[in-house]
Each structure stands twice: as C-alpha cells, then as structure tokens.
Write an enzyme that holds these catalytic residues in place. Structure first.
Site, mmCIF file in Angstrom:
data_model
loop_
_atom_site.group_PDB
_atom_site.id
_atom_site.type_symbol
_atom_site.label_atom_id
_atom_site.label_comp_id
_atom_site.label_asym_id
_atom_site.label_seq_id
_atom_site.Cartn_x
_atom_site.Cartn_y
_atom_site.Cartn_z
ATOM 1 C CE1 TYR A 1 5.470 10.059 5.583
ATOM 2 C CE2 TYR A 1 3.140 9.611 5.054
ATOM 3 C CZ TYR A 1 4.565 9.508 4.695
ATOM 4 O OH TYR A 1 4.927 9.000 3.578
ATOM 5 C CB SER B 1 2.454 9.193 1.422
ATOM 6 O OG SER B 1 1.379 8.335 2.175
#
Length: 254
Positions: free
Chosen positions: A160, A147
């Site tokens: 995350y 990501s």
C-alpha cells in the site's frame, strides 16, 4: 459567499467515506459534481440528490478505477456531460487490508497489481485524459489522496505504501509541469480516518474492535473525520488556496 460557484469537480470514490464528504461539501459551496462510484449506485444517487438540493448539477458514473479502459470512458463521459471540468479529486483507493497485508517478500504479483492499479495507475490514466482538457480553464486543481503510510512504512502495509508513494511522486512532478497552465496540484495525506477503511485498519492492527476504541489514543481525543479531510480539500480548491501547489498536507493531528 459560496467558494466554488461555477466550478465542476470529478470526485472518484464519492459514494462513501472521504469522497462522499468532499462531494457534499463541494456541492454546499456551489460546485457541480461528477460523482464516481465503483459498485454502490444507491449511495452515489443519494449524494447526487443531496447535491441537487443545493442547486448544483450532479451526475453519477460507474467505473473500475483499476481498469484503463473504464478510466478513459469515465473521463470521456464527464467531459461530454459538463462544459468544463476544472477540479479532479483522485480519492478512490484500496487499502492493505484488501490484500490481507502481506509482507513485501510474500506479496504476489496479483496483490501488487491490485493496489497499484487502483491507487496509482487509475489517477495516472485519469490525468492523462483530463489534464489537457483542464488546461483550458483559467484555474484548475488536482488533488490526490495519499496516506501517512508513505512516511510511517509499517510492516504489512508496504505494498500500500509503495502505491501511494508512487502516486505522490507523480503528483509532485505534475505540479511542476502544469504550473504554467494555471493548474494547482496538491496531495492530502490523512492518518486514521473514521471510514470503513479506517475500521479495517483498527481491526488489523489490534487497536480495538471499533474506531471508538481508537479515540482515546488519537490526537485531541478523537479519530479524524471525513469532514476534516473535506475541509482541507475545499481550502486547497478555493481562492483561499490559490497560491498553494506542489504541497503534501498531512491531516493526522501530528
């Protein structure tokens, strides 16, 4: 000419979103599919049916990627069912919205473990079992889905980002270790994508009530689609990408 004929791919999280798009694109290019899902068997079977209409083999497998024993079982079943696995797409993952976006100092052990187990440890466990098997193939590919969060490091997305940063470090190291065995290992790092997770991100960050609200402020005037990510994965795993390994490809329009 189809670009993946004769190859077999295990795609985790393949019942929806990016994973489903990769599975359908790979099937269209002739790859046999091991379709992993966590809970939605109906959606996974739909993907398998689409693949079989393309003339390829497709099987579905249920597993919790955050559970070591289930990852090992998944890997063993795929190797048993297919003569040779030579593509592993570590796509399944959880986002920060799954744990209410706590700050680093406020995140509990349970919240850390929830994201680390699925986003980091799951791919590690699958690689532990499958990489030795994949070395037998003349060419093999591992792709991990990361990501832009690993570079942006926004408040509330720290847990995350840490899980995905660890995943990237693992992938870069694996690429160096397995290059002599004909294995390519690469990272795809999407930005905002038109998926359920993307919708949650838009809502959590106040960018609108739905993804269409984010189109105008996105590069090129639209939010990235799962098909855009699938095209990148196909390129990397095809002969077009045969000389690419140990790369982090950001698909964010930036």
């Amino acid at each position: 000419m189809k670009r993946l004929v004769g190859r077999t791919a295990l795609i985790t999280g393949a019942s929806r979103g990016i994973g489903r798009s990769i599975a359908e694109r790979f099937a269209a290019e002739g790859a046999n599919l091991a379709i992993h899902y966590a809970s939605n068997s109906t959606a996974a079977l739909e993907v398998a049916a689409i693949a079989e209409k393309r003339g390829v083999q497709a099987r579905v497998y249920k597993a919790d990627i955050g559970d070591q024993k289930q990852c090992y079982r998944l890997a063993d079943e795929v190797v048993r069912d297919f003569e040779q696995l030579d593509i592993l797409i570590n796509n399944a993952g959880l986002g920060s919205t799954s744990i209410q976006r706590p700050s680093i100092s406020d995140a509990t052990d349970a919240q850390w473990y929830q994201l680390m187990s699925v986003n980091f440890w799951g791919p590690v466990w699958l690689c532990r079992v499958l990489v030795p098997h994949m070395r037998r193939a003349p060419r093999s590919d591992v792709i991990v889905m990361s990501s832009i969060a690993t570079k942006v490091l926004s408040s509330g997305f720290g847990v995350y980002a840490v899980s995905k940063t660890a995943l990237e470090a693992m992938a870069h190291t694996l690429a160096r270790e397995e290059k002599p065995n004909g294995m390519r290992v690469n990272i795809i790092a999407p930005g905002l994508v038109d998926t359920d997770m993307g919708q949650s991100v838009v809502a959590a960050t106040g960018r609108g009530s739905n993804l269409r609200d984010a189109d105008a402020n996105s590069p090129f005037g639209f939010v990235c689609t799962p098909a855009d990510i699938a095209a990148t994965a196909l390129y990397l795993c095809s002969e077009d990408g045969r000389y690419i390994t140990n790369q982090r490809i950001q698909v964010s329009g930036d």
